[in-house]
Scaffold this active site. Structure first.
Site, mmCIF file in Angstrom:
data_model
loop_
_atom_site.group_PDB
_atom_site.id
_atom_site.type_symbol
_atom_site.label_atom_id
_atom_site.label_comp_id
_atom_site.label_asym_id
_atom_site.label_seq_id
_atom_site.Cartn_x
_atom_site.Cartn_y
_atom_site.Cartn_z
ATOM 1 N N ARG A 134 0.825 -1.197 0.000
ATOM 2 C CA ARG A 134 0.000 0.000 0.000
ATOM 3 C C ARG A 134 0.871 1.263 0.000
ATOM 4 O O ARG A 134 2.022 1.236 0.424
ATOM 5 C CB ARG A 134 -0.918 0.013 1.227
ATOM 6 C CG ARG A 134 -2.028 -1.039 1.189
ATOM 7 C CD ARG A 134 -2.949 -0.901 2.397
ATOM 8 N NE ARG A 134 -2.233 -1.056 3.648
ATOM 9 C CZ ARG A 134 -1.879 -0.051 4.450
ATOM 10 N NH1 ARG A 134 -2.151 1.194 4.122
ATOM 11 N NH2 ARG A 134 -1.239 -0.276 5.584
ATOM 12 N N HIS B 217 -10.856 -4.744 11.935
ATOM 13 C CA HIS B 217 -9.736 -5.309 11.187
ATOM 14 C C HIS B 217 -9.292 -6.567 11.923
ATOM 15 O O HIS B 217 -8.377 -6.548 12.736
ATOM 16 C CB HIS B 217 -8.591 -4.291 11.101
ATOM 17 C CG HIS B 217 -7.487 -4.710 10.185
ATOM 18 N ND1 HIS B 217 -6.180 -4.359 10.381
ATOM 19 C CD2 HIS B 217 -7.495 -5.439 9.039
ATOM 20 C CE1 HIS B 217 -5.426 -4.854 9.411
ATOM 21 N NE2 HIS B 217 -6.208 -5.510 8.590
ATOM 22 N N SER C 94 -0.212 -6.675 10.418
ATOM 23 C CA SER C 94 0.419 -7.594 9.479
ATOM 24 C C SER C 94 1.607 -8.300 10.128
ATOM 25 O O SER C 94 2.435 -7.674 10.789
ATOM 26 C CB SER C 94 0.883 -6.817 8.245
ATOM 27 O OG SER C 94 1.495 -7.669 7.315
ATOM 28 N N LYS D 69 -2.597 -13.281 12.270
ATOM 29 C CA LYS D 69 -4.051 -13.189 12.186
ATOM 30 C C LYS D 69 -4.628 -14.233 11.221
ATOM 31 O O LYS D 69 -5.562 -14.961 11.559
ATOM 32 C CB LYS D 69 -4.414 -11.765 11.752
ATOM 33 C CG LYS D 69 -5.866 -11.403 11.775
ATOM 34 C CD LYS D 69 -6.077 -9.894 11.852
ATOM 35 C CE LYS D 69 -5.251 -9.087 10.891
ATOM 36 N NZ LYS D 69 -5.609 -9.198 9.485
#
Length: 528
Positions: free
Chosen positions: A56, A216, A234, A238
């Site tokens: 990103r 999230h 990140s 997860k």
């Protein structure tokens, strides 16, 4: 600008012989290969590369400031203002650029719960981008396509580069959100994750007003029918921990907690591939097949076999696949109110315990903190010591509203449904990064299972000094000496020094929040 003008602008992007709408997976794969956008790996997945942008671009993300957003958005480094006139001018240029190319249009939904789902249309100039979003969002039934009317449109133009002096951007890349026109405009980047996360930001903007807590996190369901949530930045585990052979996966990244329960925003998964192996992550490994999209993964030029350890282009190698590629996935992706909420932190300081039971106030504190750690050598400019990373609500880049909005929703949901919150360290033990060792995935899974099936509720607990956390004295299938972090360190003075350092970082970060005193008091004390 009026709605009629907006419709005219978008019609050139969704109608005509150059528009390929709602193609099947085989058709999109064929188109991508024919256009030279990618090639097939030996396992059947389509492999594509994103060039210079392999992740990103948060500094290039903006929100249009107008009457709709002016008083609602939490403006600052994350939510940067963009001029409406500049947006319109850029939209016109991108529309002209796209109208001259073959386009791939997908009509999809964000949200597995029909009551709260958002109809979206995504317009791309790459066939592989269309395949990516088809696999990651909720796919309509054939009968639904005729009734599908987009409430938000994403226009992705990776081949169009902005001119900052003319367009008001910071670089040739831009990710622009307009909540009046209901358009996301993306250009100058081939990284497909921007499309996924842009819609997540839209859901974070829209849903709180509908009494839905956007999160999230990943989510799964046990044999007892109880839902669990896994929050984490990140690299904290997860996706790995939620893709559990003993539990059914609801989703791996984005969910809503409504008055009725939990639902997945997506219809697929976007998993990291670095060092992926069949032994460690069998569900993810076997989900990579025809229809999946591998992003920046190196494959053997002769055999086409992926090499998940080769990170020559980026460590952020990824795979996108539909959730039904995971065995025992929950379809549609909905579940009941969670009984357990886990916060995952890859603590490279080696200070946090493998698991701690949090009070509601501690849960609020650690949710607002959103802690993990970056490692030396993984980013330019990082020194030899770990660097703490704090991301409010475990997702600050995607929060248009103030963090307290989401934190207050979490607090209410935990109390309403008597959910237990846990802090889990998937990082280092016995020493900081470079001295200690990474927490064993086997041990982490055992600890998580014990928390979720109720065995840890029966354990004895002690309070450790550094963070005031309540930690179990024993946990099935885990060595007792690992449970108390100080006991795992050979050098106790070094542990104390690292604990004080990390506590001070927490305090420094938390000072910016307007939190109640009881929540503020639930954090660590550096005693510097």
């Amino acid at each position: 600008m009026g709605a009629a003008t907006m419709a005219t602008d978008l019609r050139t992007l969704t109608e005509g012989p150059h528009v390929h709408r709602n193609l099947s997976t085989p058709q999109l794969v064929e188109a991508a290969i024919a256009r030279g956008e990618g090639r097939l790996a030996a396992n059947g997945a389509l492999v594509a590369f994103t060039g210079a942008r392999t992740g990103r671009s948060p500094k290039d993300k903006f929100t249009v400031e107008d009457d709709e957003t002016r008083s609602r958005v939490d403006w600052g480094k994350v939510n940067q203002r963009f001029d409406p006139a500049k947006f319109q001018a850029l939209l016109d240029r991108v529309t002209k650029h796209m109208a001259e190319r073959d386009l791939y249009v997908m009509d999809l939904y964000a949200g597995a719960d029909p009551e709260y789902r958002l109809p979206i249309t995504i317009i791309t100039e790459y066939a592989w981008h269309a395949l990516f979003v088809k696999q990651l969002f909720v796919r309509p039934q054939m009968a639904e396509l005729g009734r599908h009317v987009a409430e938000f449109t994403v226009i992705a133009a990776p081949e169009f580069e902005a001119v900052p002096e003319r367009d008001g951007t910071k670089s040739g890349t831009f990710i622009l959100g307009d909540f009046t026109r209901n358009v996301i405009l993306i250009g100058g980047t081939k990284y497909a994750g921007e499309m996924k996360k842009s819609i997540f930001g839209v859901m974070n903007y829209l849903l709180p007003a509908r009494d839905v807590f956007p999160m999230h996190c990943s989510a799964n369901i046990g044999a007892n029918g109880e839902t669990a949530l896994f929050f984490g930045l990140s690299g904290t585990g997860k996706t790995t921990l939620s893709a559990d052979p003993l539990r059914r996966l609801i989703g791996d990244d984005e969910h809503g907690w409504s008055p009725a329960g939990v639902f997945n925003f997506e219809g697929g998964c976007y998993a990291k591939c670095v060092d992926l192996s069949e032994e460690k992550e069998p569900q993810i490994y076997h989900a990579i097949r025809f229809g999946s999209v591998l992003e920046n993964v190196v494959i053997d030029p002769v055999t086409g076999v992926p090499d998940y350890s080769d990170i020559r282009y980026t460590e952020n190698t990824r795979v996108a696949y539909p959730i039904e590629f995971i065995e025992n996935a929950v379809i549609p992706g909905v579940g009941g109110h969670p009984k357990n909420v886990l916060f995952l932190a890859a603590d490279a300081f080696g200070v946090l315990p493998p698991i701690a039971k949090l009070t509601p106030e501690q849960a609020m504190y650690h949710f607002l903190s959103g802690y993990t750690a970056k490692l030396a050598g993984t980013e330019a400019g990082l020194g030899s010591e770990p660097v703490p990373e704090f991301s409010a609500c475990f997702g600050s880049p995607f929060l248009p509203l103030a963090p307290r909005v989401y934190a207050e929703m979490l607090g209410r949901r935990l109390k309403e449904h008597d959910a237990q919150c846990w802090l889990v360290n998937t990082g280092w033990t016995g020493g900081a990064f470079g001295v200690g060792k990474r927490m064993s995935l086997k041990h982490t899974r055992a600890i998580v299972h014990a928390a979720l099936d109720g065995r840890l509720a029966k354990a004895e607990y002690v309070t450790e000094d550094a963070f005031g956390l309540s930690i179990p004295t024993s946990s099935p299938d885990v060595p007792a000496e690992l449970l108390h972090p100080r006991n795992a360190w050979a050098d106790k003075k070094a542990y104390d020094a690292h604990a004080r350092l990390l506590a001070a970082k927490f305090e420094e970060n938390f000072a910016k929040f307007d939190a109640p005193e009881n929540v503020r008091a639930a954090g660590p004390k550096s005693r510097a």
